[in-house]
Scaffold this active site. Sequence first.
Site, PDB file in Angstrom:
ATOM      1  N   GLU A  77       0.794  -1.138   0.012  1.00 10.74           N
ATOM      2  CA  GLU A  77       0.111   0.052  -0.070  1.00 10.74           C
ATOM      3  C   GLU A  77       0.903   1.160   0.057  1.00 10.74           C
ATOM      4  O   GLU A  77       1.878   1.343   0.735  1.00 10.74           O
ATOM      5  CB  GLU A  77      -0.770   0.011   1.116  1.00 10.74           C
ATOM      6  CG  GLU A  77      -2.070   1.523   1.139  1.00 10.74           C
ATOM      7  CD  GLU A  77      -3.192   1.236   2.174  1.00 10.74           C
ATOM      8  OE1 GLU A  77      -3.587   2.353   2.593  1.00 10.74           O
ATOM      9  OE2 GLU A  77      -3.411   0.369   2.639  1.00 10.74           O
ATOM     10  N   ASP A 152      -3.316  11.959  -2.766  1.00 16.55           N
ATOM     11  CA  ASP A 152      -3.408  13.502  -3.015  1.00 16.55           C
ATOM     12  C   ASP A 152      -3.920  13.828  -4.244  1.00 16.55           C
ATOM     13  O   ASP A 152      -3.456  13.449  -5.231  1.00 16.55           O
ATOM     14  CB  ASP A 152      -1.990  14.428  -2.814  1.00 16.55           C
ATOM     15  CG  ASP A 152      -2.386  15.808  -2.485  1.00 16.55           C
ATOM     16  OD1 ASP A 152      -3.033  16.445  -3.318  1.00 16.55           O
ATOM     17  OD2 ASP A 152      -1.471  16.269  -1.666  1.00 16.55           O
ATOM     18  N   ASP A 188     -11.782  10.103  -3.900  1.00 18.48           N
ATOM     19  CA  ASP A 188     -13.086  10.750  -3.558  1.00 18.48           C
ATOM     20  C   ASP A 188     -13.353  11.892  -4.310  1.00 18.48           C
ATOM     21  O   ASP A 188     -14.043  12.718  -4.139  1.00 18.48           O
ATOM     22  CB  ASP A 188     -13.335  10.926  -2.148  1.00 18.48           C
ATOM     23  CG  ASP A 188     -12.098  11.981  -1.519  1.00 18.48           C
ATOM     24  OD1 ASP A 188     -11.193  11.638  -1.675  1.00 18.48           O
ATOM     25  OD2 ASP A 188     -12.831  13.085  -0.801  1.00 18.48           O
ATOM     26  N   THR A 225     -11.420   4.331   5.317  1.00 21.58           N
ATOM     27  CA  THR A 225     -10.322   4.984   5.569  1.00 21.58           C
ATOM     28  C   THR A 225     -10.700   6.158   6.074  1.00 21.58           C
ATOM     29  O   THR A 225     -11.930   6.731   5.972  1.00 21.58           O
ATOM     30  CB  THR A 225      -9.394   5.290   4.402  1.00 21.58           C
ATOM     31  OG1 THR A 225      -9.578   6.355   3.562  1.00 21.58           O
ATOM     32  CG2 THR A 225      -8.948   3.929   3.546  1.00 21.58           C
ATOM     33  N   PHE A 227      -9.607   9.230   5.179  1.00 23.53           N
ATOM     34  CA  PHE A 227      -9.685  10.093   4.186  1.00 23.53           C
ATOM     35  C   PHE A 227     -11.153  10.006   3.419  1.00 23.53           C
ATOM     36  O   PHE A 227     -11.637  10.824   3.021  1.00 23.53           O
ATOM     37  CB  PHE A 227      -8.628   9.952   2.973  1.00 23.53           C
ATOM     38  CG  PHE A 227      -7.338  10.621   3.702  1.00 23.53           C
ATOM     39  CD1 PHE A 227      -7.161  11.998   3.902  1.00 23.53           C
ATOM     40  CD2 PHE A 227      -6.206   9.728   3.876  1.00 23.53           C
ATOM     41  CE1 PHE A 227      -5.984  12.675   4.487  1.00 23.53           C
ATOM     42  CE2 PHE A 227      -4.872  10.175   4.386  1.00 23.53           C
ATOM     43  CZ  PHE A 227      -4.669  11.423   4.512  1.00 23.53           C
TER      44      PHE A 227
END
Length: 253
Positions: A77, A152, A188, A225, A227
């Site tokens: 990951e 990001d 997202d 998660t 985020f």
Amino acid sequence: MTVPHESHDNRPADGDGGRPAHHRRVRSFVRREGRLTTGQQRALDELWPRFGLDPAPDDGVLDLAAVFGREAPVTLEIGFGDGDSLAEQAAAAPERDFIGTEVHRPGVGHLLGEIERRGLTNLRVSDRDAVELLEAHFAPASLDTVQVYFPDPWHKKRHHKRRLIQPGFVRALAGWIRPGGWLHLATDWADYAEHMQEVMAGATEWFAPDGPVPRPERPAWRPETKFERRGLQRGHAVADLVYRRTEAPAPAE
């Protein structure tokens, strides 16, 4: 496999594909040390020697069977944040081995603490830039799965070149992921999801969609998660994009 090189707060890194050797590598993350809690500092001091993955430049390619003391499929990951979801994955799949990379030291310390709390033996942690770690220390086809969750988004258009998912990086990943393995991306940010799909559409020789892209719902194997929760609170739709590595030979360097 050489690639040109998260900073929402502490996420992953990369950059433009196909850089000439004399060009400076573009970094897509900002290294932020942050403030370590007492527990995170203790974990770094006491647990890093056992669970940290920090090979020296002259160590060459890692023997992952030796790292974990067994032969098992390995998941990498890139940019694990606070590490809670990665620890949950490792706990739910003891038959698999996991490696997480994260440049944010408090996140590294937190995950080390979770390894201890959960009694995990199948998880190792690195604070190195993932691209540099892969290029220097991972053998071809040595990974079963690579997952990049909520990197990001670098949402300003002039910063899009700093996004991790770029053609050069994906081509390189095709060399490290075994045929039949997986690449799992999640974001997202709608425009980043579109960008990811465009990049993957240019890599169909090495990666084929594994089911609908994006998936209609979060796959059962991916825990929610931090985020992701933030994005959902802001009304963002989450896109999971899962691809299988084809049998095609890895692209030439």
